[in-house]
Design a protein around this motif. Structure first.
Motif, PDB file in Angstrom:
ATOM      1  N   LYS A   1      11.808   0.900  10.286  1.00 18.70           N
ATOM      2  CA  LYS A   1      10.434   1.390  10.144  1.00 18.70           C
ATOM      3  C   LYS A   1       9.999   1.488   8.682  1.00 18.70           C
ATOM      4  N   PHE A   2      10.965   1.391   7.749  1.00 18.49           N
ATOM      5  CA  PHE A   2      10.653   1.441   6.322  1.00 18.49           C
ATOM      6  C   PHE A   2      10.753   0.066   5.659  1.00 18.49           C
ATOM      7  N   SER A   3      10.941  -0.996   6.455  1.00 20.33           N
ATOM      8  CA  SER A   3      11.205  -2.330   5.900  1.00 20.33           C
ATOM      9  C   SER A   3      10.051  -2.871   5.063  1.00 20.33           C
ATOM     10  N   GLN A   4       8.827  -2.414   5.289  1.00 22.74           N
ATOM     11  CA  GLN A   4       7.674  -2.913   4.537  1.00 22.74           C
ATOM     12  C   GLN A   4       7.535  -2.234   3.173  1.00 22.74           C
ATOM     13  N   LEU A   5       8.302  -1.177   2.921  1.00 18.82           N
ATOM     14  CA  LEU A   5       8.149  -0.405   1.683  1.00 18.82           C
ATOM     15  C   LEU A   5       8.923  -1.032   0.518  1.00 18.82           C
ATOM     16  N   PRO A   6       8.337  -1.035  -0.677  1.00 13.63           N
ATOM     17  CA  PRO A   6       9.085  -1.471  -1.860  1.00 13.63           C
ATOM     18  C   PRO A   6      10.059  -0.352  -2.260  1.00 13.63           C
ATOM     19  N   LEU A   7      11.336  -0.545  -1.986  1.00 13.42           N
ATOM     20  CA  LEU A   7      12.346   0.499  -2.188  1.00 13.42           C
ATOM     21  C   LEU A   7      12.838   0.545  -3.635  1.00 13.42           C
TER      22      LEU A   7
ATOM     23  N   ILE B   1      13.609  16.999 -13.605  1.00  6.54           N
ATOM     24  CA  ILE B   1      12.767  15.810 -13.702  1.00  6.54           C
ATOM     25  C   ILE B   1      12.265  15.351 -12.331  1.00  6.54           C
ATOM     26  N   TYR B   2      12.937  15.780 -11.266  1.00  5.02           N
ATOM     27  CA  TYR B   2      12.641  15.310  -9.911  1.00  5.02           C
ATOM     28  C   TYR B   2      11.161  15.412  -9.564  1.00  5.02           C
ATOM     29  N   GLY B   3      10.546  16.542  -9.825  1.00  4.39           N
ATOM     30  CA  GLY B   3       9.150  16.751  -9.489  1.00  4.39           C
ATOM     31  C   GLY B   3       8.200  15.778 -10.177  1.00  4.39           C
ATOM     32  N   PHE B   4       8.594  15.257 -11.329  1.00  2.00           N
ATOM     33  CA  PHE B   4       7.767  14.299 -12.056  1.00  2.00           C
ATOM     34  C   PHE B   4       7.923  12.883 -11.504  1.00  2.00           C
ATOM     35  N   LEU B   5       9.016  12.645 -10.766  1.00  3.36           N
ATOM     36  CA  LEU B   5       9.284  11.309 -10.236  1.00  3.36           C
ATOM     37  C   LEU B   5       8.652  11.077  -8.871  1.00  3.36           C
ATOM     38  N   ILE B   6       8.455  12.130  -8.103  1.00  2.34           N
ATOM     39  CA  ILE B   6       7.899  12.041  -6.754  1.00  2.34           C
ATOM     40  C   ILE B   6       6.377  11.976  -6.840  1.00  2.34           C
ATOM     41  N   THR B   7       5.782  11.008  -6.148  1.00  2.00           N
ATOM     42  CA  THR B   7       4.326  10.862  -6.180  1.00  2.00           C
ATOM     43  C   THR B   7       3.620  11.771  -5.184  1.00  2.00           C
ATOM     44  N   GLY B   8       4.322  12.206  -4.152  1.00  5.58           N
ATOM     45  CA  GLY B   8       3.723  13.049  -3.120  1.00  5.58           C
ATOM     46  C   GLY B   8       3.524  12.317  -1.805  1.00  5.58           C
ATOM     47  N   ASN B   9       3.589  10.982  -1.827  1.00  7.27           N
ATOM     48  CA  ASN B   9       3.452  10.229  -0.579  1.00  7.27           C
ATOM     49  C   ASN B   9       4.762  10.259   0.188  1.00  7.27           C
ATOM     50  N   LYS B  10       4.674  10.423   1.505  1.00  4.29           N
ATOM     51  CA  LYS B  10       5.886  10.444   2.322  1.00  4.29           C
ATOM     52  C   LYS B  10       5.591   9.917   3.711  1.00  4.29           C
ATOM     53  N   LEU B  11       6.634   9.348   4.311  1.00  5.80           N
ATOM     54  CA  LEU B  11       6.576   8.885   5.698  1.00  5.80           C
ATOM     55  C   LEU B  11       7.685   9.594   6.441  1.00  5.80           C
ATOM     56  N   LEU B  12       7.315  10.351   7.468  1.00  5.47           N
ATOM     57  CA  LEU B  12       8.325  11.074   8.237  1.00  5.47           C
ATOM     58  C   LEU B  12       7.902  11.157   9.684  1.00  5.47           C
ATOM     59  N   SER B  13       8.905  11.423  10.543  1.00  6.17           N
ATOM     60  CA  SER B  13       8.585  11.582  11.956  1.00  6.17           C
ATOM     61  C   SER B  13       9.057  12.941  12.455  1.00  6.17           C
ATOM     62  N   ASP B  14      10.356  13.188  12.444  1.00  2.00           N
ATOM     63  CA  ASP B  14      10.867  14.499  12.844  1.00  2.00           C
ATOM     64  C   ASP B  14      12.126  14.813  12.025  1.00  2.00           C
ATOM     65  N   PRO B  15      12.568  16.077  12.048  1.00  2.00           N
ATOM     66  CA  PRO B  15      13.687  16.483  11.191  1.00  2.00           C
ATOM     67  C   PRO B  15      15.017  15.761  11.465  1.00  2.00           C
TER      68      PRO B  15
ATOM     69  N   ALA C   1      10.963   8.807   4.188  1.00  2.00           N
ATOM     70  CA  ALA C   1      10.725   7.969   3.016  1.00  2.00           C
ATOM     71  C   ALA C   1       9.821   8.743   2.061  1.00  2.00           C
ATOM     72  N   LEU C   2      10.252   8.842   0.806  1.00  2.00           N
ATOM     73  CA  LEU C   2       9.470   9.518  -0.229  1.00  2.00           C
ATOM     74  C   LEU C   2       9.148   8.503  -1.318  1.00  2.00           C
ATOM     75  N   GLU C   3       7.915   8.485  -1.760  1.00  2.00           N
ATOM     76  CA  GLU C   3       7.535   7.555  -2.819  1.00  2.00           C
ATOM     77  C   GLU C   3       7.817   8.183  -4.176  1.00  2.00           C
ATOM     78  N   THR C   4       8.456   7.416  -5.042  1.00  2.00           N
ATOM     79  CA  THR C   4       8.723   7.842  -6.411  1.00  2.00           C
ATOM     80  C   THR C   4       8.099   6.822  -7.361  1.00  2.00           C
ATOM     81  N   ILE C   5       8.133   7.120  -8.636  1.00  2.00           N
ATOM     82  CA  ILE C   5       7.604   6.162  -9.617  1.00  2.00           C
ATOM     83  C   ILE C   5       8.461   4.904  -9.675  1.00  2.00           C
ATOM     84  N   PHE C   6       9.685   4.967  -9.129  1.00  2.00           N
ATOM     85  CA  PHE C   6      10.593   3.816  -9.126  1.00  2.00           C
ATOM     86  C   PHE C   6      10.491   2.984  -7.851  1.00  2.00           C
ATOM     87  N   GLY C   7       9.769   3.468  -6.873  1.00  2.00           N
ATOM     88  CA  GLY C   7       9.699   2.855  -5.552  1.00  2.00           C
ATOM     89  C   GLY C   7      10.033   3.926  -4.525  1.00  2.00           C
TER      90      GLY C   7
END
Length: 166
Positions: A58-64, A83-97, A102-108
């Protein structure tokens, strides 16, 4: 020599520190200047065992950030919570715990969270030691050493001196 204190208060000694600039590949910014401690090994390979890539379809389309994240391999670098908080963009894909996230970072994108491991054999070591008898004996010995004796055996000279002062 520098060191890190980790889980269980284990201390890892580093040979020296180095300051590096990190930035996303192919971009000129943001650039972060960070200090790293050089260690022989950060941890065991992660993940412990390679995981079936199908679990992450389900994450295959994401630039990792790491396209081979599912393969067991050594950890190259560990970035801290500072530094972690500065690397995370805030975008995420999730379904259940119980599913990966998938969390978006400045690195992918990075994949994190719970993974089903029924087809993967995991090795878990757990050590626990309790020795109450030894503790009881140590405390008893401590109090015996600290206890003032009730009666003493005095030499004849000491008895004469004590009678003289009484």
């Amino acid at each position: 020599m520098r060191g890190l204190c980790g889980i269980g208060k284990n201390i890892s000694k580093g040979s020296h520190g180095v300051r590096c600039n990190i930035k996303p590949i192919g971009k000129s910014d943001p650039v972060y200047s960070l200090e790293f401690i050089i260690l022989n090994e950060i941890s065991d390979n992660l993940p412990i065992n390679s995981l079936p890539v199908e679990q992450f379809s389900k994450f295959s389309q994401l630039p990792l950030a790491d396209p081979n994240f599912h393969l067991s391999k050594p950890v190259d670098i560990l970035l801290g919570a500072d530094i972690y908080g500065f690397l995370i963009t805030g975008n995420k894909l999730l379904s259940d715990p119980d599913q990966p996230v998938a969390l978006e970072t400045i690195f992918g994108w990075i994949i994190t969270g719970r993974v089903k491991t029924s087809s993967v054999s995991l090795s878990v070591n757990s050590y626990f030691l309790t020795s109450y008898a030894s503790l009881d004996q140590s405390l008893q010995r401590f109090w015996e050493l600290e206890d003032v004796p009730q009666s003493s055996t005095l030499s004849s000279d000491e008895k004469l001196a004590e009678e003289h002062f009484l």
